[in-house]
Design a protein around this motif. Structure first.
Motif, PDB file in Angstrom:
ATOM      1  N   SER A  74      -5.536   1.703  -3.985  1.00 45.90           N
ATOM      2  CA  SER A  74      -4.141   1.754  -3.531  1.00 45.90           C
ATOM      3  C   SER A  74      -3.145   1.263  -4.578  1.00 45.90           C
ATOM      4  O   SER A  74      -1.939   1.426  -4.406  1.00 45.90           O
ATOM      5  CB  SER A  74      -3.974   0.913  -2.264  1.00 45.90           C
ATOM      6  OG  SER A  74      -4.168  -0.465  -2.559  1.00 45.90           O
ATOM      7  N   GLY A  75      -3.638   0.623  -5.634  1.00 46.78           N
ATOM      8  CA  GLY A  75      -2.738  -0.025  -6.591  1.00 46.78           C
ATOM      9  C   GLY A  75      -2.424  -1.456  -6.215  1.00 46.78           C
ATOM     10  O   GLY A  75      -1.662  -2.139  -6.913  1.00 46.78           O
ATOM     11  N   PRO A 125       1.346  -6.903 -14.103  1.00 45.89           N
ATOM     12  CA  PRO A 125       0.862  -5.536 -14.304  1.00 45.89           C
ATOM     13  C   PRO A 125      -0.371  -5.490 -15.194  1.00 45.89           C
ATOM     14  O   PRO A 125      -1.221  -4.614 -15.055  1.00 45.89           O
ATOM     15  CB  PRO A 125       2.058  -4.842 -14.973  1.00 45.89           C
ATOM     16  CG  PRO A 125       3.250  -5.621 -14.539  1.00 45.89           C
ATOM     17  CD  PRO A 125       2.774  -7.042 -14.476  1.00 45.89           C
ATOM     18  N   GLY A 128       2.360   1.706  -3.395  1.00 40.92           N
ATOM     19  CA  GLY A 128       1.392   1.934  -4.460  1.00 40.92           C
ATOM     20  C   GLY A 128       1.277   0.833  -5.479  1.00 40.92           C
ATOM     21  O   GLY A 128       0.723   1.027  -6.569  1.00 40.92           O
ATOM     22  N   TRP A 129       1.778  -0.354  -5.162  1.00 41.97           N
ATOM     23  CA  TRP A 129       1.658  -1.498  -6.078  1.00 41.97           C
ATOM     24  C   TRP A 129       1.805  -2.797  -5.294  1.00 41.97           C
ATOM     25  O   TRP A 129       2.658  -2.925  -4.410  1.00 41.97           O
ATOM     26  CB  TRP A 129       2.743  -1.462  -7.157  1.00 41.97           C
ATOM     27  CG  TRP A 129       2.457  -2.337  -8.336  1.00 41.97           C
ATOM     28  CD1 TRP A 129       1.867  -1.955  -9.501  1.00 41.97           C
ATOM     29  CD2 TRP A 129       2.726  -3.755  -8.470  1.00 41.97           C
ATOM     30  NE1 TRP A 129       1.757  -3.036 -10.358  1.00 41.97           N
ATOM     31  CE2 TRP A 129       2.275  -4.148  -9.761  1.00 41.97           C
ATOM     32  CE3 TRP A 129       3.298  -4.719  -7.646  1.00 41.97           C
ATOM     33  CZ2 TRP A 129       2.368  -5.462 -10.226  1.00 41.97           C
ATOM     34  CZ3 TRP A 129       3.398  -6.030  -8.100  1.00 41.97           C
ATOM     35  CH2 TRP A 129       2.944  -6.393  -9.376  1.00 41.97           C
ATOM     36  N   THR A 136      -9.575  -7.127  -9.387  1.00 43.52           N
ATOM     37  CA  THR A 136      -9.416  -7.179  -7.934  1.00 43.52           C
ATOM     38  C   THR A 136     -10.762  -7.458  -7.284  1.00 43.52           C
ATOM     39  O   THR A 136     -11.819  -7.192  -7.867  1.00 43.52           O
ATOM     40  CB  THR A 136      -8.804  -5.878  -7.388  1.00 43.52           C
ATOM     41  OG1 THR A 136      -8.442  -6.066  -6.007  1.00 43.52           O
ATOM     42  CG2 THR A 136      -9.767  -4.702  -7.515  1.00 43.52           C
ATOM     43  N   ARG A 187       0.301  -7.310  -5.324  1.00 42.72           N
ATOM     44  CA  ARG A 187      -0.617  -8.370  -5.726  1.00 42.72           C
ATOM     45  C   ARG A 187      -0.712  -9.382  -4.579  1.00 42.72           C
ATOM     46  O   ARG A 187       0.309  -9.943  -4.148  1.00 42.72           O
ATOM     47  CB  ARG A 187      -0.122  -9.078  -6.996  1.00 42.72           C
ATOM     48  CG  ARG A 187       0.028  -8.165  -8.219  1.00 42.72           C
ATOM     49  CD  ARG A 187      -1.321  -7.785  -8.794  1.00 42.72           C
ATOM     50  NE  ARG A 187      -1.212  -7.002  -9.998  1.00 42.72           N
ATOM     51  CZ  ARG A 187      -1.238  -5.668 -10.037  1.00 42.72           C
ATOM     52  NH1 ARG A 187      -1.341  -4.960  -8.912  1.00 42.72           N
ATOM     53  NH2 ARG A 187      -1.173  -5.023 -11.200  1.00 42.72           N
ATOM     54  N   GLN A 206       0.829  -1.204   0.000  1.00 46.47           N
ATOM     55  CA  GLN A 206       0.000   0.000   0.000  1.00 46.47           C
ATOM     56  C   GLN A 206       0.867   1.259   0.000  1.00 46.47           C
ATOM     57  O   GLN A 206       0.607   2.209  -0.741  1.00 46.47           O
ATOM     58  CB  GLN A 206      -0.927  -0.022   1.212  1.00 46.47           C
ATOM     59  CG  GLN A 206      -1.945   1.100   1.275  1.00 46.47           C
ATOM     60  CD  GLN A 206      -2.834   0.973   2.492  1.00 46.47           C
ATOM     61  OE1 GLN A 206      -2.355   0.718   3.601  1.00 46.47           O
ATOM     62  NE2 GLN A 206      -4.125   1.130   2.310  1.00 46.47           N
ATOM     63  N   THR A 252      -3.949  -5.178  -5.707  1.00 48.61           N
ATOM     64  CA  THR A 252      -5.101  -6.014  -6.023  1.00 48.61           C
ATOM     65  C   THR A 252      -5.114  -7.251  -5.137  1.00 48.61           C
ATOM     66  O   THR A 252      -4.062  -7.750  -4.727  1.00 48.61           O
ATOM     67  CB  THR A 252      -5.107  -6.450  -7.500  1.00 48.61           C
ATOM     68  OG1 THR A 252      -4.004  -7.339  -7.740  1.00 48.61           O
ATOM     69  CG2 THR A 252      -5.004  -5.240  -8.424  1.00 48.61           C
ATOM     70  N   SER A 297      -4.149  -5.276 -13.713  1.00 52.53           N
ATOM     71  CA  SER A 297      -4.329  -4.159 -12.774  1.00 52.53           C
ATOM     72  C   SER A 297      -5.778  -3.814 -12.482  1.00 52.53           C
ATOM     73  O   SER A 297      -6.080  -3.182 -11.465  1.00 52.53           O
ATOM     74  CB  SER A 297      -3.603  -2.924 -13.304  1.00 52.53           C
ATOM     75  OG  SER A 297      -4.037  -2.623 -14.620  1.00 52.53           O
TER      76      SER A 297
END
Length: 264
Positions: free
Chosen positions: A175-176, A243, A132-133, A249, A135, A129, A178, A246
């Motif tokens: 948040s980016g 990616p 910003g990325w 989610t 999975r 979080q 997932t 994206s």
């Protein structure tokens, strides 16, 4: 589609064999630096040897810990404090009549199948979080939707992962990061092969005959009419970690051969 996970660190729990190892290999082939997790050093070492020929095999490393316990999860976190991809694959199952499932059985399956994922996601999601990325995946099962009467506690634990995943996706909205569940069906892992072989001995048939009987008697709605391979499940996991996924989610991604009787 070319999936490139170079520069990403992926932790895959329960990854010394079966679906977990196939996922780890798939992620490493896409360039991710993979952390193998297991309870026995020799099993971890054997899994790492299988990753060596992959694109990021030289970066693969292992952690020996019992992630079905709070102490084991903390040991992993202490060794690997940061990850970009977390695949909560660890899980156990076994046929047992409902009236024979003790409180200890329920507690054990929830500690391993559910709380291991809760504990790890609670830690690693914060870093994702902040960056910003990220999975996060929970390996569920079609048994979460078709609760099997022969192992009800397993099905309930997988259903719990569905709620956990959807709720965490909401927590991390925008948040980016997932969060998804993956729903395999019967898959030809080492554990499943042993399960079928035991049933075959009890029924006095071959393992091949028993596999076909299992599908007819227990999963008659299967559309592929066979067990999937671990690699077929891993392919979906690698995509969900990419990616390119994206906008996916809060979803339950099915790779169960069409067993679930639903168009949704």
């Amino acid at each position: 589609m070319i999936i490139n996970l170079s520069g990403k660190t992926a932790i895959v729990t329960g990854s010394t064999g079966g679906i977990g190892l196939a996922i780890a290999k798939g992620l490493a082939e896409a360039g991710a630096s993979v952390v193998i997790c297991g309870r026995q050093q020799d099993h971890v070492d054997a899994a790492l040897n299988q990753l060596r020929p992959t694109q990021a095999g030289a970066q693969a490393r292992g952690v020996v810990a019992d992630l079905g316990t709070a102490e084991g999860c903390q040991a992993l976190i202490s060794t690997e404090p940061q990850a970009d991809i977390l695949v909560n694959n660890l899980g156990v199952y076994g046929a047992k009549a409902f009236f024979d499932i003790s409180d200890a059985d329920w507690e054990e399956i929830f500690q391993i199948n559910v709380l291991s994922g809760v504990r790890l996601a609670r830690h690693y999601a914060l870093g994702m979080q902040a960056r910003g990325w990220g999975r996060i995946q929970f390996i569920s099962s079609e048994s979460a939707l078709n609760i099997p009467s022969e192992m009800l506690h397993y099905g309930v634990s997988k259903a719990a992962l569905q709620g956990l995943s959807r709720g965490l996706a909401k927590v991390l909205a925008g948040s980016g990061v997932t969060v998804n569940t993956i729903l395999p069906g019967p898959t030809r892992t080492e554990g499943a092969i042993a399960f079928i072989e035991n049933m075959a001995r009890e029924r006095g048939v071959s393992a091949t005959e028993m596999e076909a009987l299992f599908l007819v008697e227990n999963r008659p709605s299967s559309l592929i009419r066979r067990f999937a391979s671990p690699e077929e499940v891993a392919n979906l996991c690698v995509y969900a970690a990419s990616p390119q996924a994206s906008a996916t989610t809060g979803s339950a991604l099915r790779v169960e051969g069409g067993i679930v009787e639903s168009i949704a």
